[in-house]
Each structure stands twice: as C-alpha cells, then as structure tokens.
Design a protein around this motif. Structure first.
Motif, PDB file in Angstrom:
ATOM      1  N   MET A   6       0.705  -0.928  -0.039  1.00 25.49           N
ATOM      2  CA  MET A   6       0.606   0.117   0.378  1.00 25.49           C
ATOM      3  C   MET A   6       0.635   1.512  -0.085  1.00 25.49           C
ATOM      4  O   MET A   6       1.979   1.007   1.334  1.00 25.49           O
ATOM      5  N   SER A   7       0.505   2.124  -0.998  1.00 23.84           N
ATOM      6  CA  SER A   7       1.392   3.584  -1.064  1.00 23.84           C
ATOM      7  C   SER A   7       1.120   4.179   0.082  1.00 23.84           C
ATOM      8  O   SER A   7       0.488   4.132   1.438  1.00 23.84           O
ATOM      9  N   GLU A   8       2.581   4.983   0.746  1.00 24.97           N
ATOM     10  CA  GLU A   8       2.496   5.470   1.479  1.00 24.97           C
ATOM     11  C   GLU A   8       1.107   6.848   2.448  1.00 24.97           C
ATOM     12  O   GLU A   8       0.726   6.639   2.911  1.00 24.97           O
ATOM     13  N   ALA A   9       0.580   7.659   0.511  1.00 23.60           N
ATOM     14  CA  ALA A   9      -0.042   8.321   0.729  1.00 23.60           C
ATOM     15  C   ALA A   9      -1.191   7.931   1.303  1.00 23.60           C
ATOM     16  O   ALA A   9      -2.508   8.465   2.421  1.00 23.60           O
ATOM     17  N   ARG A  10      -1.974   6.741   0.292  1.00 17.12           N
ATOM     18  CA  ARG A  10      -3.329   5.938   0.990  1.00 17.12           C
ATOM     19  C   ARG A  10      -2.646   5.270   2.632  1.00 17.12           C
ATOM     20  O   ARG A  10      -3.846   5.311   4.046  1.00 17.12           O
ATOM     21  N   ASN A  11      -1.829   5.327   3.566  1.00 12.15           N
ATOM     22  CA  ASN A  11      -1.677   4.926   4.879  1.00 12.15           C
ATOM     23  C   ASN A  11      -1.438   5.989   5.194  1.00 12.15           C
ATOM     24  O   ASN A  11      -1.845   5.496   6.748  1.00 12.15           O
ATOM     25  N   LYS A  12      -0.997   7.280   5.017  1.00 11.30           N
ATOM     26  CA  LYS A  12      -1.282   7.711   6.148  1.00 11.30           C
ATOM     27  C   LYS A  12      -2.480   8.252   5.837  1.00 11.30           C
ATOM     28  O   LYS A  12      -2.975   8.997   7.217  1.00 11.30           O
ATOM     29  N   ALA A  13      -3.149   8.419   4.864  1.00 10.38           N
ATOM     30  CA  ALA A  13      -4.678   9.357   5.409  1.00 10.38           C
ATOM     31  C   ALA A  13      -5.711   8.359   5.580  1.00 10.38           C
ATOM     32  O   ALA A  13      -6.089   8.735   6.647  1.00 10.38           O
ATOM     33  N   ILE A  14      -5.378   6.796   5.804  1.00 15.64           N
ATOM     34  CA  ILE A  14      -5.848   5.938   6.814  1.00 15.64           C
ATOM     35  C   ILE A  14      -5.507   6.181   7.851  1.00 15.64           C
ATOM     36  O   ILE A  14      -7.290   6.073   9.080  1.00 15.64           O
ATOM     37  N   ALA A  15      -4.494   6.503   8.773  1.00 18.65           N
ATOM     38  CA  ALA A  15      -4.318   6.998   9.653  1.00 18.65           C
ATOM     39  C   ALA A  15      -4.607   7.650  10.371  1.00 18.65           C
ATOM     40  O   ALA A  15      -4.927   7.956  11.379  1.00 18.65           O
ATOM     41  N   ALA A  16      -4.759   8.798   9.242  1.00 16.83           N
ATOM     42  CA  ALA A  16      -5.081  10.314   9.831  1.00 16.83           C
ATOM     43  C   ALA A  16      -6.995   9.944   9.946  1.00 16.83           C
ATOM     44  O   ALA A  16      -7.132  10.847  11.176  1.00 16.83           O
ATOM     45  N   GLY A  17      -7.937   8.802   9.247  1.00 10.83           N
ATOM     46  CA  GLY A  17      -9.086   8.763   9.315  1.00 10.83           C
ATOM     47  C   GLY A  17      -9.571   7.840  11.079  1.00 10.83           C
ATOM     48  O   GLY A  17     -10.365   8.045  11.423  1.00 10.83           O
ATOM     49  N   THR A  18      -8.249   7.033  11.255  1.00  8.24           N
ATOM     50  CA  THR A  18      -8.404   7.031  12.553  1.00  8.24           C
ATOM     51  C   THR A  18      -8.209   7.808  13.481  1.00  8.24           C
ATOM     52  O   THR A  18      -8.700   7.473  15.051  1.00  8.24           O
ATOM     53  N   ALA A  19      -7.656   8.503  13.484  1.00 12.17           N
ATOM     54  CA  ALA A  19      -7.858  10.229  14.362  1.00 12.17           C
ATOM     55  C   ALA A  19      -8.777  10.469  14.097  1.00 12.17           C
ATOM     56  O   ALA A  19      -9.042  11.560  15.340  1.00 12.17           O
ATOM     57  N   THR A  20     -10.105  11.031  13.569  1.00 15.71           N
ATOM     58  CA  THR A  20     -11.276  11.147  13.469  1.00 15.71           C
ATOM     59  C   THR A  20     -12.470  11.216  14.478  1.00 15.71           C
ATOM     60  O   THR A  20     -12.408  12.259  15.289  1.00 15.71           O
ATOM     61  N   ALA A  21     -12.730  10.221  15.315  1.00 15.78           N
ATOM     62  CA  ALA A  21     -13.279   9.690  16.465  1.00 15.78           C
ATOM     63  C   ALA A  21     -12.241  11.097  17.929  1.00 15.78           C
ATOM     64  O   ALA A  21     -13.134  10.905  18.401  1.00 15.78           O
ATOM     65  N   ALA A  22     -11.652  11.011  17.805  1.00 17.86           N
ATOM     66  CA  ALA A  22     -10.573  10.804  18.964  1.00 17.86           C
ATOM     67  C   ALA A  22     -10.973  12.808  19.071  1.00 17.86           C
ATOM     68  O   ALA A  22     -11.237  13.321  20.065  1.00 17.86           O
ATOM     69  N   LEU A  23     -10.736  13.155  18.120  1.00 16.14           N
ATOM     70  CA  LEU A  23     -10.386  14.295  17.735  1.00 16.14           C
ATOM     71  C   LEU A  23     -12.216  15.215  17.799  1.00 16.14           C
ATOM     72  O   LEU A  23     -11.992  16.147  18.738  1.00 16.14           O
ATOM     73  N   ASN A  24     -12.900  14.616  17.552  1.00 20.09           N
ATOM     74  CA  ASN A  24     -14.365  15.014  17.839  1.00 20.09           C
ATOM     75  C   ASN A  24     -14.550  15.613  18.739  1.00 20.09           C
ATOM     76  O   ASN A  24     -15.990  16.141  19.305  1.00 20.09           O
TER      77      ASN A  24
END
Length: 415
Positions: free
Chosen positions: A1-19
């Motif tokens: 999996m590419s770096e861009a996709r991996n990092k977008a997925i990782a960012a997405g996992t953080a959104t629940a805590a951010l909310n």
C-alpha cells in the motif's frame, strides 16, 4: 500500500478522538506546537538551508527562494500565528440556527469538523504549520503533501509538531506528512475518496489546475493571483506610489502581490515617468503597452500572454486606460478573482469598483498585500479561496467546518 493511502487511513483513525476533544484540549496542543517550533528552530533552519542550497543549485529564482526561506524571525512569526489561533473562538459546536417545527421537532444546525483534509502545496513551509494548526483547532485530521523544494524543512517541522502532540490529548496520527514528493503521490491523493473528505491546493496555476481538473475528491480551489491595481485620474500621487510599490515589491513571490498596474491616461500624463523611475530604482522590470512605452522608453512591450501571467517576481505589467470601464474590462478578462485595488479620491468610482469587480478581495486605497489570514485577524489561513461555494477569500477556522442538523423529537412519524 502506498505512503499516501497509509497516511490518509492513519489520519482517518484519529478523527473520532478529535471529535470528542474540548476547545481547551485543542488549544493546549497548539500551544505545545508553537513552543516546539521555537525549541527546534536550529534543526528546522538547518533543514531549510539544505532546501535553499538545493534550490539555488537547481536554478530556482531568488524570489521563489524567498518563499522557501526560514530564519529565527520567520519561525517566531509562524509560532505566533499558532498562538493567535488559540485566542480565536472555536467554531466547532457553534449553533448556526435553532427552531421548532409545528409538529414539535426541535432542529439545530451546528458547525462540525469536515473530517480528513488533504493539503497539496509547494515551496511554502509556513503552510505546513498554518494548515496543521487550523485543521487541528477545528477538529480535522490533516494529510500534508508539500513540494520537493521544501521537503527537508517540512520533515523537520512535522517531526517537531508530532513530537509535541504526544504530550497532548490530540492524537499524533491526526497530523500526517506525505514525504514522497513525486507527482504520483499528489495524483494519488486526488483519488482517495472515502479517505480524504476534501483537498485544498496551494501553489501556482499549474498545480491548482491539475488538482481541479483531475480530483475526484471534493476540492476547495485556491486560485492563482493575477492581481491588479488601478490608479484612477483623481488618485493622490504619494498614496498611489506607496500602494503600487508595496503591492509589487514588498514580497513579489506571493499570490496577493500585484502583477499589472492600470493607470488612467490623465494620471499617466502627469506622473507615469516619475512612477516608473520609482519601480526602476526598486529593480522592477516593466512590460508596458504602447501608451505607457511612449513615456517610459526603457519598458519592453507587454503582450496578452504577459497580462495572463503570474510572475511571482520583480516584473510588472503597465497599461494606460482611458477610464474606469476600460480598467474593469481588463480586470474581468485577465484577473483570477483574487485581489483587486482601486486608488482614487472619487468616491463614486470607488463604490462602483468595489461593487462590480468579481474577486475574493476588493480594495479602495490599500495594497492587495493585505489579503492574508494573519492580516485579516484569522491568526493564519488555510489558503485564499477564489471560488464561490463554501468559502471565499482568506480561509480561517469557520471555512474548515461543515454543518449537520441535530433533531430532537418525542415519537413523531411522518404521515
């Protein structure tokens, strides 16, 4: 999996805590980020020197190198921008509207984070900090993809910021930097539907055009800046000279600098030679129409291609116009809906200019260089939007939110 996709997925996992973070928790993270920039400035500047030397060796112009350059003063200013964002109201959770329907349903419209924001930009390491601070303050995760020209600077900046987040309630993964600076990584981000909620491009016309034309992820367009200053017949000379010089030479490499000076024929007849000499002393190359060249022999001929160019350099187009209508027509043809200025003592002409010019920011007797989130009191900006949907002009905190409706009932069903 590419770096861009991996990092977008990782960012997405953080959104629940951010909310679920409070404003105080987000502000604490921003304060830590600002302190980390200052504490790590020697390392950041050392990385920036690498970028500058590589750019100079590759033939990058001095004006573009200026956009890239960091020093103690600039790093402190960037950190101060974060501190100013702390002081601004948090728009998340704001009630925009609240009303009750005849059937008893109570409806509220609230501001909420967008989600995961992708930023694709070029040689402006300050964008790295501005984007991170504004996105995190509004509860958004952010995936940054800067250009190769600033790669070492950006890596060290993000390392410092992520390190500071480990001491806060904001998840470290909410801030991501794609270090692959190839065009392929940028193009991949344009197609990460379901992982990125929006992409905001910041850079030159070619970058913005590529994003707008090829993205399937929604885009907030931040346009190129072909900005004009129109000096009307009644303009005060000293004011006109000060505004025009500031708009061109204070920092020519940025999008709100002036690229074309339009001058009423009556003003040109009295003052053009003197004004042109001021630009020559500032080492500005003038490209002018026939009427202007008749008075400024050292200017070279301007073409339609010149009028349509964002120079980001010490080059200025000059055109003499017969009246306000001709100035308005030129701006409508060549402007990019960014920032436009009229210098005049005629209030009717000023009012007409402010009303009729279609741009994100329109000025009367002030330099276009003020189109900036910091100057508008936003602390920083995510970009200057030249489109008309969702946001326009310098984009501060509210522009990084969406809305949702919250509806409370007591058993209502629709007949």
């Amino acid at each position: 999996m590419s770096e861009a996709r991996n990092k977008a997925i990782a960012a997405g996992t953080a959104t629940a805590a951010l909310n679920n973070l409070t404003t105080a928790q987000k502000n604490e993270a921003l304060a830590l980020m600002a302190d980390a920039l200052v504490a790590n400035r020697d390392d950041i500047i050392a990385g920036n020197v690498i970028d500058i030397e590589r750019g100079r060796a590759g033939g990058t112009s001095e004006s573009l190198l200026d956009r890239l350059r960091l020093d103690d003063k600039r790093i402190e200013a960037i950190a101060q921008g974060l501190r100013e964002v702390i002081a601004l109201p948090d728009p998340v959770g704001e009630t925009i509207a609240a009303f009750e329907r005849p059937n008893g349903l109570r409806i509220e419209q609230l501001r909420v984070p967008i989600g995961v924001v992708g930023i694709i930009y070029e040689a402006r390491p300050n964008v790295t900090v501005d984007a991170a601070g504004l996105c995190l303050k509004t509860g958004n995760a952010v995936v940054l993809r800067g250009g190769s020209a600033a790669l070492e600077s950006n890596k060290r900046i993000v390392a410092a910021l992520r390190g500071s987040l480990r001491q806060s309630a904001v998840p470290e993964d909410a801030l991501q930097l794609v270090e692959d600076a190839s065009r392929a990584s940028a193009n991949e981000m344009l197609k990460l539907n379901g992982l990125l909620d929006v992409i905001i491009p910041r850079g030159g016309a070619a970058l913005i055009r590529n994003v707008v034309e090829n993205a399937t992820v929604p885009v907030i367009e931040t346009g190129a800046g072909i900005c004009h200053t129109y000096v009307d017949a009644t303009a005060d000379y000293d004011m006109a000279e000060a505004i025009a010089l500031n708009a061109k030479i204070q920092r020519p490499s940025v999008c709100n600098s002036m690229e074309t000076l339009l001058i009423h024929a009556d003003f040109a007849g009295k003052h053009l030679e003197r004004l042109a000499d001021s630009f020559r002393r500032a080492s500005v190359e003038l490209r002018a129409d026939a009427a202007a060249r008749a008075r400024v022999s050292w200017a070279i001929e301007a073409t339609d291609e010149d009028y349509a160019t964002e120079y980001n350099d010490f080059i200025l187009n000059v055109r003499v116009v017969g009246d306000l209508d001709e100035a308005l027509a030129h701006i409508a043809r060549f402007g990019t809906k960014h920032s436009e200025c009229i210098v005049t003592e005629d209030q009717a002409n000023a009012d007409r200019f402010l009303q009729e010019v279609d741009a994100a920011a329109v000025y009367h007797n002030a330099s276009t260089r003020f189109t900036d989130g910091f100057e508008f009191g936003f602390g920083a900006e995510i970009g200057i939007s030249t489109q008309k949907l969702h946001a326009r002009g310098p984009m501060g905190l509210p522009a990084l939110t969406s809305t949702k409706y919250r509806i409370r009932g007591n058993g209502q069903t629709r007949g």
